[in-house]
Write a protein that holds these residues in place. Structure first.
Motif, PDB file in Angstrom:
ATOM      1  N   GLY A 232       4.102   4.314   9.336  1.00 24.91           N
ATOM      2  CA  GLY A 232       3.715   4.192   7.938  1.00 24.91           C
ATOM      3  C   GLY A 232       4.837   3.618   7.105  1.00 24.91           C
ATOM      4  N   GLU A 233       4.484   2.972   6.014  1.00 25.27           N
ATOM      5  CA  GLU A 233       5.497   2.429   5.112  1.00 25.27           C
ATOM      6  C   GLU A 233       4.963   2.394   3.689  1.00 25.27           C
ATOM      7  OE1 GLU A 233       6.529  -1.677   5.544  1.00 25.27           O
ATOM      8  OE2 GLU A 233       4.562  -2.229   6.330  1.00 25.27           O
ATOM      9  N   THR A 234       5.874   2.580   2.746  1.00 28.34           N
ATOM     10  CA  THR A 234       5.583   2.443   1.321  1.00 28.34           C
ATOM     11  C   THR A 234       6.642   1.545   0.695  1.00 28.34           C
ATOM     12  OG1 THR A 234       4.485   4.588   1.102  1.00 28.34           O
ATOM     13  CG2 THR A 234       5.418   3.643  -0.901  1.00 28.34           C
ATOM     14  N   GLU A 235       6.207   0.662  -0.196  1.00 22.79           N
ATOM     15  CA  GLU A 235       7.119  -0.235  -0.907  1.00 22.79           C
ATOM     16  C   GLU A 235       6.920  -0.068  -2.399  1.00 22.79           C
ATOM     17  OE1 GLU A 235       8.042  -4.463   0.360  1.00 22.79           O
ATOM     18  OE2 GLU A 235       6.845  -4.851  -1.431  1.00 22.79           O
ATOM     19  N   VAL A 236       8.021   0.096  -3.133  1.00 20.65           N
ATOM     20  CA  VAL A 236       8.010   0.177  -4.585  1.00 20.65           C
ATOM     21  C   VAL A 236       8.753  -1.045  -5.106  1.00 20.65           C
ATOM     22  CG1 VAL A 236       8.597   1.546  -6.609  1.00 20.65           C
ATOM     23  CG2 VAL A 236       7.994   2.690  -4.472  1.00 20.65           C
ATOM     24  N   GLU A 237       8.056  -1.898  -5.858  1.00 21.31           N
ATOM     25  CA  GLU A 237       8.574  -3.219  -6.196  1.00 21.31           C
ATOM     26  C   GLU A 237       9.348  -3.210  -7.513  1.00 21.31           C
ATOM     27  OE1 GLU A 237       5.424  -6.081  -5.896  1.00 21.31           O
ATOM     28  OE2 GLU A 237       4.739  -5.286  -3.971  1.00 21.31           O
ATOM     29  N   THR A 238      10.444  -2.429  -7.549  1.00 21.65           N
ATOM     30  CA  THR A 238      11.378  -2.505  -8.657  1.00 21.65           C
ATOM     31  C   THR A 238      12.225  -3.765  -8.489  1.00 21.65           C
ATOM     32  OG1 THR A 238      13.008  -1.204  -7.450  1.00 21.65           O
ATOM     33  CG2 THR A 238      11.464  -0.005  -8.860  1.00 21.65           C
ATOM     34  N   ASP A 239      13.130  -4.051  -9.460  1.00 22.47           N
ATOM     35  CA  ASP A 239      14.007  -5.215  -9.329  1.00 22.47           C
ATOM     36  C   ASP A 239      14.794  -5.162  -8.026  1.00 22.47           C
ATOM     37  OD1 ASP A 239      13.138  -6.168 -11.740  1.00 22.47           O
ATOM     38  OD2 ASP A 239      14.823  -5.408 -12.902  1.00 22.47           O
ATOM     39  N   THR A 240      15.217  -3.960  -7.644  1.00 22.61           N
ATOM     40  CA  THR A 240      15.797  -3.725  -6.323  1.00 22.61           C
ATOM     41  C   THR A 240      14.734  -3.001  -5.505  1.00 22.61           C
ATOM     42  OG1 THR A 240      18.014  -3.494  -7.274  1.00 22.61           O
ATOM     43  CG2 THR A 240      17.676  -2.685  -5.034  1.00 22.61           C
ATOM     44  N   VAL A 241      14.100  -3.731  -4.585  1.00 22.70           N
ATOM     45  CA  VAL A 241      12.934  -3.197  -3.876  1.00 22.70           C
ATOM     46  C   VAL A 241      13.324  -1.971  -3.054  1.00 22.70           C
ATOM     47  CG1 VAL A 241      11.180  -3.685  -2.127  1.00 22.70           C
ATOM     48  CG2 VAL A 241      11.790  -5.433  -3.810  1.00 22.70           C
TER      49      VAL A 241
END
Length: 393
Positions: free
Chosen positions: A335-344
């Protein structure tokens, strides 16, 4: 660290989630009277020995840590109530959850966590639930998780290795936790050959940085709305389950744009013979990494929700293959989660697990997990071997 790296400071697990609901199991009925009603109890106990090896580029500190602690699920005891009336069946549930590994940090201060406290009213046209329960968004994502009775992911960046609560399973690495919240939820009877629909009005979570409960300048002029459509069917030699859900809420800020949290969850599980394949995911804005809009804001992780005035996108997927033979079940999970802030920010979890059903009440577990938590180019890898037992009533 950049300003975005503030979000990966160690978290006190006592303020994080401590429980998720396990699949339904047979309860022990200890009172049954036609006039008064039925009262039953269910309970679960687990303990894991874990050994975690950490290589951490984020903090620059590598180490090995042994623990004896709760797994993905804590221990709990639940009470169920039911009474048949002329035109309606009334019911209720209260469950009390506790982790076992807080003594070294909070001496004799074991916290009891009330995750469910609700009543239900069942008519022919559906059920109404009032009270506190797990919410609808990501509910099936986590209930279908093949390692629910296992251990899952831990790391130092989120304070999970040394935490006083549970490990995190695949929360934050595949789905968001359906944080138990006060709600009014309607569920339809089955229709269309296997469909069910649930719609909930949920207490909203404040996602602004001004979270002072007295005199704050932000507001939620409407509740949070959540829903989930499920489909279940059986066929010769197997079964199929599919679901789709949504979440929407808004926090209005004085002299600033509102923060709109919107999400879509989806997935399915097919079982044929001894094999099962589960795939699920979510996508949305201002949902956060771990606990959803209100939960992540409560942890001070607002930059996972909004950054430079814009809602932050986040998404996750979970894929699992399981094989059951006799009393043994083998699972591979990614499983994976990505949060797309300026620094991913990315969180990935891989598990290989063996579950042995010693009998209908006792399950032994052996699991090896690899958790990779990344902030930009800096990464922490935590490899964990966990051995445990789960006893259910």
């Amino acid at each position: 660290m950049t300003k975005n790296n503030k979000s990966v400071k160690p978290l006190v697990l006592a303020s994080l989630i401590s429980a998720i609901s396990a699949p339904s199991m047979a309860a022990i009925t200890f009172f049954d009277d036609e006039k008064i009603g039925t009262v039953s109890v269910d309970a679960s106990f687990n303990t894991f020995y874990s050994q975690t090896s950490i290589e951490n580029d984020i903090t620059g500190q590598d180490r090995d840590q042994a623990r004896v602690r709760s797994g993905f699920l804590p221990n709990w005891v639940g009470f169920n109530f039911k009474k048949e009336l002329e035109n309606v069946t009334i019911g209720g549930r209260s469950s009390f959850w506790v982790s076992i590994n807080d003594s070294n940090q909070r001496i004799t201060d074991t916290g009891i966590d009330v995750r469910q406290f609700y009543a239900t009213l069942d008519w022919k046209w559906g059920q109404v639930l009032i009270g506190k329960d797990f919410t609808l968004f990501s509910r099936s994502n986590i209930f279908l998780d093949e390692i629910l009775l296992g251990y899952g992911n831990v790391n130092d960046s989120l304070g999970l290795v040394d935490g006083t609560g549970v490990s995190f399973g695949n929360i934050g690495s595949g789905y968001i936790y359906p944080l138990p919240t006060s709600q009014i939820t309607y569920r339809t009877p089955e229709f269309g050959g296997g469909f069910k629909l649930a719609l909930g009005v949920v207490d909203p979570g404040n996602t602004s940085e001004d979270r002072n409960p007295t005199g704050r300048s932000s507001e939620e002029s409407a509740p949070r709305f959540e829903g989930e459509l499920t489909y279940n069917t059986k066929f010769s030699g197997g079964s199929f389950h599919a679901f789709a859900g949504f979440l929407t809420q808004s926090t209005d800020q004085e002299n600033e744009d509102s923060i709109d949290s919107n999400g879509f969850s989806f997935g399915g599980k097919i079982s044929v013979g001894g094999f099962s394949l589960h795939a699920s995911g979510f996508d949305g804005q201002a949902l956060g990494l771990l606990l959803g809009p209100g939960g992540d804001a409560g942890l001070g992780l607002n930059n996972f929700l909004v950054e430079d005035g814009d809602e932050v996108d986040s998404n996750g997927t979970l894929t699992q293959l399981a094989y059951k033979h006799g009393k043994n079940r083998f699972v591979f999970s990614y499983g994976e989660t990505e949060v797309e802030t300026d620094t991913v920010v990315e969180n990935e979890g891989t598990q290989v697990a063996w579950f042995h059903a010693y009998n209908k009440n006792v399950t032994f577990v052996a699991e090896y997990s690899i958790n990779e938590f990344s902030v930009g180019s800096a990464t922490e890898e935590a490899d964990t071997l966990a051995l445990g037992a789960v006893v259910n009533f």
